[in-house]
Scaffold this active site. Structure first.
Site, PDB file in Angstrom:
ATOM      1  N   HIS A 239      -5.243 -26.443  -3.477  1.00 19.15           N
ATOM      2  CA  HIS A 239      -5.788 -27.402  -3.590  1.00 19.15           C
ATOM      3  C   HIS A 239      -4.783 -28.279  -4.545  1.00 19.15           C
ATOM      4  CE1 HIS A 239      -8.460 -25.533  -1.019  1.00 19.15           C
ATOM      5  NE2 HIS A 239      -8.711 -24.634  -1.750  1.00 19.15           N
TER       6      HIS A 239
HETATM    7  O1  RIB Z   1     -12.329 -26.945  -2.978  1.00 15.90           O
HETATM    8  C1  RIB Z   1     -11.300 -26.629  -4.049  1.00 15.90           C
HETATM    9  C2  RIB Z   1     -11.707 -26.984  -5.676  1.00 15.90           C
HETATM   10  O2  RIB Z   1     -12.275 -26.884  -6.104  1.00 15.90           O
HETATM   11  C3  RIB Z   1     -10.045 -26.630  -6.429  1.00 15.90           C
HETATM   12  O3  RIB Z   1      -9.935 -27.883  -7.522  1.00 15.90           O
HETATM   13  C4  RIB Z   1     -10.595 -25.296  -6.914  1.00 15.90           C
HETATM   14  O4  RIB Z   1      -9.984 -24.657  -8.267  1.00 15.90           O
HETATM   15  C5  RIB Z   1     -11.715 -25.512  -7.242  1.00 15.90           C
HETATM   16  O5  RIB Z   1     -11.806 -26.739  -8.593  1.00 15.90           O
END
Ligand code: RIB
Ligand code: CA
Length: 313
Positions: A239
């Site tokens: 992500h």
């Molecule tokens: O949904 C994914 C996000 O949530 C990413 O930034 C992961 O590190 C968590 O913070």
């Protein structure tokens, strides 16, 4: 050269995004701000410092930020990232200390010092950015761009069926950031779920020199095991690295229209949901005035190849 400030809740994928930024020839990391999210803010701070120690970049300032969301209580995601936030793999202490500045103050100061040049990359809940907006209402006009890993616009959430973690963790902060009026790019689960780090990638990485491959190998085990247990697929969704990559190379976002956006604050089942109005005509009963570039498609193969090359040094 892109001057960036990173606001982050390391977190395993955050740590990988920090490595990407710190090793990128086109980025100068002016500062790192930490925020409560995946783990408590103190752990997030120590984890950011661990990445700096790993890369020999102790000169980059780390400013600790908000320890709790604006309204929602702190929840954490220790089940994914481990108690310590980096997969509980027994890493030695960083031996480094954060600056005395609050992350929101660091952001306000850097935006003033680098008026019009600073790109803000937000990889966690948006509490620090919302706090910075309260401290300096002129902040939106001072920054070049904000890129946030936030939301799920055409796909389901990851914490609830409706909400993505960073927005779910602090929906009030997300709503303020979405409606601040700055140039905002939202990199949501619509694209980040497709950027998967798998064991085959780790095998290719294993032979590469330097301290980064073993560090990566160690910290990804917990979240990959969590994913395998939960979904049957042993892979780590990148992500934050994809959001960071898009901040450094916007051409990776192959379809990112500017759309009206909103955050649901009241729904019993949908609090933290993010909406984008993709209807062709500006229709009645639309969303509010907030608008953002919403990443609907990204060049994931090109991202993944470049990301693995960066990790291999
Ligand atoms: O949904 C994914 C996000 O949530 C990413 O930034 C992961 O590190 C968590 O913070
Ligand atoms: Ca994060």
């Amino acid at each position: 050269m892109i001057r960036i400030v990173v606001d982050t809740d390391p977190g395993v994928d955050d740590a990988l995004a920090l490595i990407l930024a710190l090793r990128s020839p086109r980025a100068q990391v002016m500062g790192i701000g930490t925020v409560a999210g995946n783990v408590e803010v103190e752990s997030a701070t120590e984890n950011a410092l661990k990445v700096l120690r790993l890369l020999g970049r102790a000169e980059v300032p780390v400013a600790q930020g908000c320890a709790a969301p604006l309204v929602e209580p702190f929840h954490g995601a220790h089940g994914v990232h481990g108690r310590d936030g980096l997969g509980d793999c027994g890493l030695p202490p960083s031996g480094l200390r954060p600056s005395a500045e609050h992350a929101a103050d660091q952001l306000v100061r850097l935006a003033r010092e680098w008026e019009g040049a600073l790109v803000v990359v937000a990889l966690g809940p948006l509490t620090n950015l919302a706090t910075a907006l309260l401290k300096d209402p002129r902040l939106p006009g001072r920054v070049r761009r904000v890129v946030a890993m936030a939301g799920a616009f055409g796909v389901s959430g990851n914490v609830t069926p409706a909400a993505e973690f960073n927005v779910w963790a602090d929906p009030e902060a997300a709503e303020r950031v979405f409606s601040a009026g700055w140039p905002l790019t939202l990199v949501g689960l619509d694209v980040t779920r497709q950027a998967l780090l798998a064991d085959e990638h780790l095998e290719r990485l294993a032979g590469a020199p330097g301290p980064v491959p073993p560090f990566v190998q160690a910290i990804v085990q917990a979240p990959m095991a969590f994913a395998a247990a939960r979904s049957g697929l042993r892979a780590l969704a990148l992500h934050d690295p994809l959001a960071m990559a898009i901040a450094l190379d916007p051409t990776l976002a192959s379809d990112a229209p500017e759309l009206p956006v909103a955050v649901e604050l009241r729904g019993a089942w949908t609090r933290g949901a993010t909406l984008a109005d993709r209807r062709s005509q500006p229709a009645e009963r639309g969303l509010g005035p907030a608008r953002a570039q919403v990443c609907l498609r990204a060049d994931v193969p090109r991202f993944l190849a470049a990301f693995l090359e960066t990790l291999a040094g």
